[in-house]
Design an enzyme around this catalytic site. Structure first.
Site, PDB file in Angstrom:
ATOM      1  N   GLN A   7      20.500 -70.160  -6.175  1.00  0.00           N
ATOM      2  CA  GLN A   7      21.165 -71.163  -7.003  1.00  0.00           C
ATOM      3  C   GLN A   7      20.374 -72.475  -7.068  1.00  0.00           C
ATOM      4  O   GLN A   7      20.394 -73.164  -8.088  1.00  0.00           O
ATOM      5  CB  GLN A   7      22.577 -71.403  -6.444  1.00  0.00           C
ATOM      6  N   LYS A  61      26.897 -71.995  -2.638  1.00  0.00           N
ATOM      7  CA  LYS A  61      27.634 -70.760  -2.947  1.00  0.00           C
ATOM      8  C   LYS A  61      28.692 -70.554  -1.892  1.00  0.00           C
ATOM      9  O   LYS A  61      28.549 -71.029  -0.759  1.00  0.00           O
ATOM     10  CB  LYS A  61      26.691 -69.558  -2.932  1.00  0.00           C
ATOM     11  N   GLY A  77      33.403 -69.659 -10.525  1.00  0.00           N
ATOM     12  CA  GLY A  77      33.636 -68.237 -10.317  1.00  0.00           C
ATOM     13  C   GLY A  77      32.362 -67.464 -10.027  1.00  0.00           C
ATOM     14  O   GLY A  77      31.241 -67.964 -10.162  1.00  0.00           O
ATOM     15  N   ASP A  78      32.541 -66.245  -9.595  1.00  0.00           N
ATOM     16  CA  ASP A  78      31.476 -65.245  -9.432  1.00  0.00           C
ATOM     17  C   ASP A  78      32.238 -63.911  -9.367  1.00  0.00           C
ATOM     18  O   ASP A  78      33.383 -63.832  -9.858  1.00  0.00           O
ATOM     19  CB  ASP A  78      30.641 -65.521  -8.163  1.00  0.00           C
ATOM     20  N   SER A 120      28.708 -74.749 -16.830  1.00  0.00           N
ATOM     21  CA  SER A 120      29.531 -75.421 -15.818  1.00  0.00           C
ATOM     22  C   SER A 120      29.139 -76.899 -15.719  1.00  0.00           C
ATOM     23  O   SER A 120      30.008 -77.773 -15.601  1.00  0.00           O
ATOM     24  CB  SER A 120      29.320 -74.775 -14.446  1.00  0.00           C
TER      25      SER A 120
HETATM   26  P1  NDP Z   1      33.107 -59.723 -12.214  1.00  0.00           P
HETATM   27  O1  NDP Z   1      33.883 -59.663 -10.981  1.00  0.00           O
HETATM   28  O2  NDP Z   1      33.730 -60.240 -13.462  1.00  0.00           O
HETATM   29  O3  NDP Z   1      32.496 -58.283 -12.564  1.00  0.00           O
HETATM   30  C1  NDP Z   1      31.695 -57.610 -11.664  1.00  0.00           C
HETATM   31  C2  NDP Z   1      31.316 -56.253 -12.251  1.00  0.00           C
HETATM   32  O4  NDP Z   1      30.328 -55.655 -11.431  1.00  0.00           O
HETATM   33  C3  NDP Z   1      32.482 -55.290 -12.299  1.00  0.00           C
HETATM   34  O5  NDP Z   1      32.306 -54.396 -13.352  1.00  0.00           O
HETATM   35  C4  NDP Z   1      32.366 -54.599 -10.933  1.00  0.00           C
HETATM   36  O6  NDP Z   1      32.953 -53.324 -10.911  1.00  0.00           O
HETATM   37  C5  NDP Z   1      30.862 -54.494 -10.785  1.00  0.00           C
HETATM   38  N1  NDP Z   1      30.494 -54.520  -9.365  1.00  0.00           N
HETATM   39  C6  NDP Z   1      30.742 -55.496  -8.482  1.00  0.00           C
HETATM   40  N2  NDP Z   1      30.318 -55.182  -7.259  1.00  0.00           N
HETATM   41  C7  NDP Z   1      29.777 -53.964  -7.390  1.00  0.00           C
HETATM   42  C8  NDP Z   1      29.160 -53.076  -6.471  1.00  0.00           C
HETATM   43  N3  NDP Z   1      29.015 -53.412  -5.165  1.00  0.00           N
HETATM   44  N4  NDP Z   1      28.706 -51.904  -6.957  1.00  0.00           N
HETATM   45  C9  NDP Z   1      28.857 -51.577  -8.250  1.00  0.00           C
HETATM   46  N5  NDP Z   1      29.453 -52.376  -9.168  1.00  0.00           N
HETATM   47  C10 NDP Z   1      29.891 -53.540  -8.736  1.00  0.00           C
HETATM   48  O7  NDP Z   1      31.803 -60.578 -11.851  1.00  0.00           O
HETATM   49  P2  NDP Z   1      30.784 -61.336 -12.817  1.00  0.00           P
HETATM   50  O8  NDP Z   1      30.629 -60.608 -14.091  1.00  0.00           O
HETATM   51  O9  NDP Z   1      31.155 -62.757 -12.824  1.00  0.00           O
HETATM   52  O10 NDP Z   1      29.440 -61.222 -11.959  1.00  0.00           O
HETATM   53  C11 NDP Z   1      28.518 -60.145 -12.112  1.00  0.00           C
HETATM   54  C12 NDP Z   1      27.162 -60.560 -11.595  1.00  0.00           C
HETATM   55  O11 NDP Z   1      26.687 -61.702 -12.328  1.00  0.00           O
HETATM   56  C13 NDP Z   1      27.112 -60.985 -10.126  1.00  0.00           C
HETATM   57  O12 NDP Z   1      25.850 -60.635  -9.597  1.00  0.00           O
HETATM   58  C14 NDP Z   1      27.201 -62.516 -10.213  1.00  0.00           C
HETATM   59  O13 NDP Z   1      26.653 -63.126  -9.072  1.00  0.00           O
HETATM   60  C15 NDP Z   1      26.356 -62.756 -11.444  1.00  0.00           C
HETATM   61  N6  NDP Z   1      26.559 -64.040 -12.128  1.00  0.00           N
HETATM   62  C16 NDP Z   1      27.805 -64.417 -12.558  1.00  0.00           C
HETATM   63  C17 NDP Z   1      27.950 -65.604 -13.246  1.00  0.00           C
HETATM   64  C18 NDP Z   1      29.269 -66.039 -13.800  1.00  0.00           C
HETATM   65  O14 NDP Z   1      29.298 -67.065 -14.473  1.00  0.00           O
HETATM   66  N7  NDP Z   1      30.346 -65.326 -13.600  1.00  0.00           N
HETATM   67  C19 NDP Z   1      26.814 -66.497 -13.477  1.00  0.00           C
HETATM   68  C20 NDP Z   1      25.540 -65.968 -13.056  1.00  0.00           C
HETATM   69  C21 NDP Z   1      25.461 -64.779 -12.391  1.00  0.00           C
HETATM   70  P3  NDP Z   1      34.430 -53.142 -10.261  1.00  0.00           P
HETATM   71  O15 NDP Z   1      35.383 -53.705 -11.257  1.00  0.00           O
HETATM   72  O16 NDP Z   1      34.564 -51.668 -10.090  1.00  0.00           O
HETATM   73  O17 NDP Z   1      34.426 -53.883  -8.970  1.00  0.00           O
HETATM   74  O1  2IT Z   2      25.624 -67.228  -9.994  1.00  0.00           O
HETATM   75  C1  2IT Z   2      25.996 -68.160 -10.719  1.00  0.00           C
HETATM   76  O2  2IT Z   2      25.203 -68.922 -11.279  1.00  0.00           O
HETATM   77  C2  2IT Z   2      27.442 -68.334 -10.911  1.00  0.00           C
HETATM   78  N1  2IT Z   2      28.231 -67.556 -10.397  1.00  0.00           N
HETATM   79  C3  2IT Z   2      27.957 -69.495 -11.713  1.00  0.00           C
HETATM   80  C4  2IT Z   2      28.038 -70.735 -10.861  1.00  0.00           C
HETATM   81  C5  2IT Z   2      28.673 -71.931 -11.510  1.00  0.00           C
HETATM   82  O3  2IT Z   2      28.791 -72.934 -10.786  1.00  0.00           O
HETATM   83  O4  2IT Z   2      29.056 -71.902 -12.678  1.00  0.00           O
END
Ligand code: NDP
Ligand code: 2IT
Length: 446
Positions: free
Chosen positions: A112, A127, A166-167, A378
């Site tokens: 991050q 984080k 969120g994450d 954000s």
């Molecule tokens: P969500 O919780 O909305 O979705 C996560 C997705 O990934 C779901 O489909 C989930 O499946 C799947 N998943 C999670 N863990 C696993 C695992 N161990 N094995 C297989 N599938 C898995 O999360 P986000 O979409 O917010 O985040 C997804 C990724 O993006 C993460 O790496 C996060 O750190 C990254 N990220 C998120 C940001 C954000 O703004 N939200 C910003 C930048 C990066 P299931 O429903 O079955 O658990």
């Molecule tokens: O991994 C990421 O950059 C996030 N989950 C978003 C973090 C944020 O502060 O919006």
């Protein structure tokens, strides 16, 4: 030959954090990329800059007790790692997933720092999260957990100090409960969290921002090489926040998404995944991806999420979790003619997989550049909260697009300047690092 400064720092990190494989993986990649920079800037070694940047400024681990719907007491572990505040308040998401541990939170917090720097906005790196599993919990249980989590966290955060978001497992619903509890404990209405609802200080486009930003970044990268999304076949892993809005944007840009997944399995939809149906099943109704196959004719469902990389595509967008795409999967993608990869998740490709992409000249967009659109938006939410104003969807979207183009430019220019033309892994690490390094140098040994 004596060991280089960079290698000796990594040796120390390994010795001090022996049980943190994800953290070591993230640190190793960044430090490797920084070798040419350290060579050009001996003053960084003198100032112990790398030793300081790999050590979090503060790490908080706390008990989160709550009562489930059957009246049973449950105890989870909460984390917040405040990694680096050289360029702004700590900023980064909260992850609720049973696999969460200190190694994972430290790897995410470390990434991050550089991601946030690349956005060009004033945000430091942090984080947090918990090993709480939101799956199958009632709304009441989610609320009580979030309230208990915030009852400890509130004393460590603030709009000018540390701003979580969120994450995985933390979306609009969780942010709402966390915000309500923070406001109650502090008696203060401030932009302490981002990803808030639109009725209480949230920003338009934040929900869509990571997925949209990923596509804007990949679009810049492939257009620079004369390619485009138009007519391209795309595979997106995951079906959460990042995946869903990547899907929407790929379709808007003229591509066709033929496969998506969750942690149980993946669907193949040769006609192209329907965003409205997928969003309803996954985001609105919180059901499993299997049910998409049941709801639409011509769609296949396969058990096991790793198999998704065997689906033939032009562009792969891993958007689920760390190390979800290994060497074998990377080779499969290359053999099937995949020519671009954009990382929506954090560190989704193993180091061996990245090697294979680079060796085969696959256009590769690394996570800390490609998924920075979420945290960038954000930071735009923080700006709007400070001004007590809100911008329109079109205004925020235009800023997001400009920020992603800027990140592509910075990463590709840094790669070129240091002799790694077209290697955006090295370019993003260097460009992200330099701003933080300059700020740390200016602020003395802290
Ligand atoms: P969500 O919780 O909305 O979705 C996560 C997705 O990934 C779901 O489909 C989930 O499946 C799947 N998943 C999670 N863990 C696993 C695992 N161990 N094995 C297989 N599938 C898995 O999360 P986000 O979409 O917010 O985040 C997804 C990724 O993006 C993460 O790496 C996060 O750190 C990254 N990220 C998120 C940001 C954000 O703004 N939200 C910003 C930048 C990066 P299931 O429903 O079955 O658990
Ligand atoms: O991994 C990421 O950059 C996030 N989950 C978003 C973090 C944020 O502060 O919006």
């Amino acid at each position: 030959m004596t060991m280089s400064y960079v290698d000796s720092v990594f040796e120390q990190v390994k010795q001090r954090n022996p049980n943190e494989p994800e953290f070591l993986q993230a640190v190793q990649e960044v430090l490797e990329s920084l070798k040419p920079v350290i060579h050009r800037h001996p003053e960084f070694a003198e100032a112990g800059l790398l030793e300081r940047i790999v050590e979090p400024e503060r790490q908080i681990i706390f008990r989160v007790p709550w009562v489930d719907d059957r009246g049973k007491v449950q105890v989870n572990r909460g984390f917040r790692v405040q990694f680096n505040s050289a360029i702004g308040p700590y900023k980064g998401g909260l992850r609720f997933h049973p696999t969460v541990n200190l190694s994972i939170i430290k790897f995410l917090g470390f990434e991050q720092i550089f991601k946030n720097s690349l956005t060009g906005l004033p945000i430091g790196g942090g984080k947090g999260g918990s090993d709480f599993d939101p799956k199958g919990k009632s709304d009441g249980e989610i609320m009580r957990f979030c309230q208990s989590f915030m009852t400890e966290l509130y004393r460590h955060i603030g709009a000018d100090c540390d701003v979580p978001a969120g994450d995985i497992g933390v979306g609009g619903r969780e942010i709402g409960y966390l915000f309500g509890q923070y406001k109650r404990l502090r008696n203060c209405y401030e932009g302490v969290l981002t990803g808030k609802g639109l009725t209480y200080g949230g920003s338009l486009v934040r929900t869509e921002a990571t997925g949209y930003g990923l596509c804007y970044f990949v679009d810049e990268m492939i257009r620079a090489k004369g390619r485009s999304f138009a007519g391209a076949t795309v595979v997106i892993s995951g079906s959460g926040n990042v995946s869903l809005y990547a899907l929407e944007k790929v379709v808007q840009l003229g591509g066709k998404v033929v496969a998506m997944s969750d942690s149980n399995g993946y669907i193949v939809d040769p006609a192209g995944v329907d965003f409205t149906l997928m969003r309803r099943i996954k985001e609105v109704e919180r059901r499993r991806i299997k049910e998409y196959a049941a709801a639409k004719p011509g769609v296949e469902y396969h058990e096991g999420c790793a198999g998704i990389w065997s689906v033939k595509c032009d562009i792969a967008l891993p958007c689920a979790t760390q190390n979800e795409l290994d060497e074998r999967a990377a080779q499969q993608l290359v053999d099937n003619g995949c020519w671009a990869v954009g990382e929506g998740a954090n560190m989704p490709s193993t180091p061996e997989a990245v090697e294979i992409f680079l060796k085969n000249k696959v256009l590769f967009a690394p996570a800390k550049a490609a998924n920075a659109g979420g945290v960038a938006t954000s930071a735009l939410e923080m700006s709007q909260n400070s001004m007590r104003l809100s911008w329109t969807f079109a205004e925020v979207d235009a800023k997001l697009k400009e920020i992603m183009a800027g990140i592509y430019r910075k990463a590709s220019e840094a790669a070129k300047e240091y002799g790694y033309e077209d290697n955006l892994v090295v370019g993003a690490n260097i460009a992200g690092f330099l701003k933080v390094a300059q700020a740390m140098m200016a602020q003395g040994i802290v």
